[in-house]
Design a protein around this motif. Sequence first.
Motif, short mmCIF file in Angstrom:
data_model
loop_
_atom_site.label_atom_id
_atom_site.label_comp_id
_atom_site.label_asym_id
_atom_site.label_seq_id
_atom_site.Cartn_x
_atom_site.Cartn_y
_atom_site.Cartn_z
N HIS A 97 0.84 -1.19 0.00
CA HIS A 97 0.00 0.00 0.00
C HIS A 97 0.88 1.25 0.00
CE1 HIS A 97 -2.78 3.07 1.61
NE2 HIS A 97 -3.73 2.33 1.02
N SER A 98 0.63 2.14 -0.99
CA SER A 98 1.49 3.32 -1.14
C SER A 98 0.82 4.60 -0.69
CB SER A 98 1.94 3.46 -2.59
OG SER A 98 2.75 2.37 -2.97
N CYS A 99 -0.44 4.79 -1.05
CA CYS A 99 -1.13 6.00 -0.61
C CYS A 99 -2.63 5.84 -0.81
CB CYS A 99 -0.62 7.23 -1.36
SG CYS A 99 -1.05 7.27 -3.10
N GLU A 100 -3.37 6.77 -0.28
CA GLU A 100 -4.82 6.77 -0.47
C GLU A 100 -5.27 8.16 -0.88
OE1 GLU A 100 -6.39 7.40 4.11
OE2 GLU A 100 -5.97 5.34 3.40
N LEU A 101 -6.33 8.20 -1.69
CA LEU A 101 -6.85 9.46 -2.22
C LEU A 101 -8.24 9.69 -1.65
CD1 LEU A 101 -5.84 8.91 -5.98
CD2 LEU A 101 -4.47 9.89 -4.13
N LYS A 102 -8.39 10.81 -0.96
CA LYS A 102 -9.66 11.14 -0.32
C LYS A 102 -10.28 12.34 -1.04
CE LYS A 102 -7.85 9.86 4.24
NZ LYS A 102 -7.59 10.35 5.62
N ALA A 103 -11.46 12.13 -1.58
CA ALA A 103 -12.18 13.24 -2.22
C ALA A 103 -13.64 12.88 -2.39
CB ALA A 103 -11.56 13.60 -3.57
N HIS A 104 -13.91 11.64 -2.79
CA HIS A 104 -15.30 11.23 -2.99
C HIS A 104 -16.02 11.15 -1.64
CE1 HIS A 104 -15.26 10.49 -7.28
NE2 HIS A 104 -14.12 9.82 -7.18
N MET A 105 -17.32 11.43 -1.69
CA MET A 105 -18.13 11.46 -0.47
C MET A 105 -19.02 10.24 -0.32
SD MET A 105 -16.97 14.27 0.62
CE MET A 105 -18.03 14.51 2.04
N ASP A 106 -18.91 9.29 -1.25
CA ASP A 106 -19.74 8.09 -1.16
C ASP A 106 -18.96 6.94 -1.79
OD1 ASP A 106 -21.89 6.38 -0.74
OD2 ASP A 106 -23.38 7.78 -1.52
N TRP A 107 -19.58 5.76 -1.83
CA TRP A 107 -18.90 4.57 -2.34
C TRP A 107 -18.30 4.84 -3.72
CZ3 TRP A 107 -22.81 0.00 -1.31
CH2 TRP A 107 -23.00 -0.12 0.07
N ILE A 108 -17.11 4.33 -3.93
CA ILE A 108 -16.45 4.41 -5.25
C ILE A 108 -16.87 3.19 -6.07
CG2 ILE A 108 -14.22 4.33 -6.42
CD1 ILE A 108 -13.19 5.91 -3.91
N ARG A 109 -17.34 3.43 -7.28
CA ARG A 109 -17.94 2.36 -8.07
C ARG A 109 -17.11 1.92 -9.27
NH1 ARG A 109 -21.35 -1.17 -6.00
NH2 ARG A 109 -23.06 -0.22 -4.85
N SER A 110 -16.23 2.79 -9.77
CA SER A 110 -15.48 2.41 -10.97
C SER A 110 -14.16 3.17 -11.02
CB SER A 110 -16.30 2.70 -12.23
OG SER A 110 -15.63 2.28 -13.39
N LEU A 111 -13.13 2.48 -11.50
CA LEU A 111 -11.80 3.06 -11.67
C LEU A 111 -11.23 2.60 -13.01
CD1 LEU A 111 -10.34 2.25 -8.12
CD2 LEU A 111 -10.93 4.53 -8.93
N ASP A 112 -10.46 3.47 -13.67
CA ASP A 112 -9.83 3.07 -14.92
C ASP A 112 -8.61 3.93 -15.18
OD1 ASP A 112 -9.54 1.52 -17.21
OD2 ASP A 112 -10.63 2.96 -18.46
N PHE A 113 -7.45 3.25 -15.41
CA PHE A 113 -6.21 3.93 -15.76
C PHE A 113 -6.15 4.14 -17.26
CE2 PHE A 113 -4.30 2.44 -11.67
CZ PHE A 113 -3.79 3.66 -11.25
N SER A 114 -5.56 5.25 -17.67
CA SER A 114 -5.27 5.48 -19.08
C SER A 114 -3.91 4.89 -19.42
CB SER A 114 -5.27 6.98 -19.37
OG SER A 114 -4.13 7.59 -18.75
N LEU A 115 -3.54 4.93 -20.70
CA LEU A 115 -2.16 4.72 -21.08
C LEU A 115 -1.37 5.98 -20.71
CD1 LEU A 115 -2.32 3.02 -24.60
CD2 LEU A 115 -2.07 1.94 -22.37
N PRO A 116 -0.06 5.89 -20.61
CA PRO A 116 0.72 7.10 -20.32
C PRO A 116 0.47 8.20 -21.36
CG PRO A 116 2.08 5.15 -20.02
CD PRO A 116 0.78 4.68 -20.62
#
Length: 837
Positions: free
Chosen positions: A217-236
């Motif tokens: 575990h490296s870090c955590e990002l806090k901003a959303h106020m409710d459950w997170i439902r989807s994540l997707d990385f782009s290409l560089p």
Amino acid sequence: MERSCFDGVNVEVERLFIGAGCNRVLNNVSWGPSGLVAFGAQNAVGVFCPKSAQILTTLPGHKAVVNCTQWLPSSKDAYKVQHAVKHYLLSGSADGVIMLWEFHTIERKWRHVLQIPEIHKRSVTCFTGIMLSGNIGIFASTSSDGSIALWEIVLPIGINDECKISCLQSLSVGLKPVVALSLAKLPDDEENIVLATGGLDNKIHLYCGGHKGKFVHSCELKAHMDWIRSLDFSLPICLDGGKKSLLLVSSSQDKTIRIWKLSLRGSSSYSEVPYRKEDIGLTSFIEGPLFLAGNMSYQVSLESLLVGHEDWVYSVMWQPPLSATSNGVECYQPLSILSASMDKTMMIWKPEKITGIWVNIVTVGELSHSALGFYGGHWAPDGESILAHGYGGSFYLWKNVGLDCENWKPHKVPSGHFAAVCDIAWSKSGEYVLSVSNDQTTRVFSTWRDELSLGTRVPWHEIARPQVHGHDINCVTIIKGAGNHKFVSGAEEKVARVFEAPLSFLKTLNHAVFQKSSFENPQDVKILGANMSALGLSQKPIYAQAVSEASNRVKEEVLDSLETIPDAMPVVLKEPPVEEQLAWHTLWPESHKLYGHGNELFSLCCDHEGKLVASSCKAQSVAVAEIWLWEVGSWKAVGRLQSHSLTVTKIEFSHDDSFLLAVSRDRQFSVFAIEKSGDEISHRLITKQEAHKRIIWACSWNPFCHQFATGSRDKTVKIWGVNNSTSSSVKQITSLPNFKESVTVLSWLGRDRSSNTGILAVGMDDGLIELWNVSGGVNPWLPFNTVVALRFDPYLCHVSTVHRLAWSSDDAGDSKTMQLASCGGDHCVRVFEVRLN
């Protein structure tokens, strides 16, 4: 196609059609670089081709509901394995099982590769995967048991090589499960991989690891106020003066979308740590935390906040990479994001060229009876189409047909029920199949012919949704005989309902079957369609005069908002309809309600003259278990037949309509003599026998004489004969060898009247179907010959209980080709072509 041979006769079966809806869960759909879409359909993995709008196959194997699918390589990695002949598909189910499937793109064949050793103790909820090279990849799976598993997959290179999958690591995330994952290779770093996770704690967690695991575990990002439902990385992506950055898009139930940027800061030292808890100044919020990967450090910052959806945003996805060169070796990441929400819309977001501010440039959606919207949105590999799946188990596809500007138009996709399909019936002339389901809908499936399809295999489509109800529908029968198309349906209420085809359907059917007329005088039909009542329990007719008045009124009025639900406007369809047309404009009017039963309806049937309908309901006493006879037309109750003490599970008229056969949960069958003299209907009980050791689920009459078959939970099928001279005695003629599973449905097709030869279709509790050749016994008391003609391949069959089998015609006559329809607990309606050579 499957072949078999018996008595010198070759039997071939080919599956013509599968109708099925999508499981109503997140992460259930995956659109791969092969151009095919995979999705969960109850316990099976369905695969459909968007170009043909046909479901190609269902993959059996899972014992629980399929929750998620993932192609390897994914559309994001397609450029790394452009010329791969074999593509692979992961599927995860509610019992924690993960399976791997292989698709041969040239032979168009599927193969079950392996079942991954069970790491997860509970439901598998999400997949993500990337290819590290042409044949080595890493994928992650997450489960409601609070764990994340990381796997290495080695795809075969040689002909004799096999896939190898090994678990690299298992991470525990605690009591709040993770429901969203995304993997990516870090820019300018060939050694490290980043894993983003999100879930019920409203935070995004970033993990870093190598090709062999060891994620920390490296870090955590806090901003959303409710459950997170989807994540997707782009290409560089090169954003700042040629320096590559990685973008992460996230969506949440707080109705917002956020874009995060991971940019390289340089070599890290152990003294350099993410901001401390006491350092909560403005700088820390703008710059964000540091993300450490080996000896490199990355700055994580919030790039943009996208606000536009009015409800939970369940899905976000970067557009798949596009070729930067003609040979496709180099690819670039388009700055385009697709989001799907419970507000029934999908949006495409892009940054403005001048300001760089992300804006919504395309919005598509649907108008439906459902209060809920989309569970997920997906890009086509070429980025020219977008696909959504919604609460109603339905798909929605839009294609960009614009030349100079974007112009997204809806296109046809496969459709079907999203709950168990309980009953099916063929139309009088075999033009279409009518099905009813626990998803509270009745649907019509038919071939759709046009000038281009003449002489070729004609595709099947759903062409109407006659009934959208407020109760689960259990049974249906089509009224035979002269006149308009009518059917009777029974649901988990005490009422049977009669529906009659409107003019809009009759004209649509003419377009579908490509013939001049399927009804003698369509101009005599004054009802154009139907409208849904406020409670969804009845459908009111729409007359031609009312439609013209309504069209004039709409011109004068202005709708207040999109929330205003318009009246249905029946339309004549000249091409296969899309979901919104099916849901709104293809209803049939309800003409009668049949009251009398004490419990929910269970079985219905119509005689061959189209004069009588018989019905039964769930029962635990003799009084409630009676069978009611209804006169077609007047719809008066003309008979109440008592014999059984428990639910009558199946009723069927003999082919000369002189007998009515009933089988029951009380392990007995009854045969009633039905006599018609003018307008009078009389009936008498001929015999009642205990026939099996367990519940009798199925029965079917021989089309040529007074013989019938019964099938039971005791895994047996027995054939019986009624003595024609006395019509008062029934005797067992023969019994088929015991089956491996409970027999749930039978359907008898006549082939040759002179030799009393036919084919008995047998459906079982495990979803498998068999065809048996039955012959001899011209006199009902003579012995019968039975031999298995064909056992369907499991890939052709259902994966749950077969609920009904129906031949398109009772008597094949001289035809060497017959059609067999089936439905089952796996949400599927299937149509097979059976050929005898």
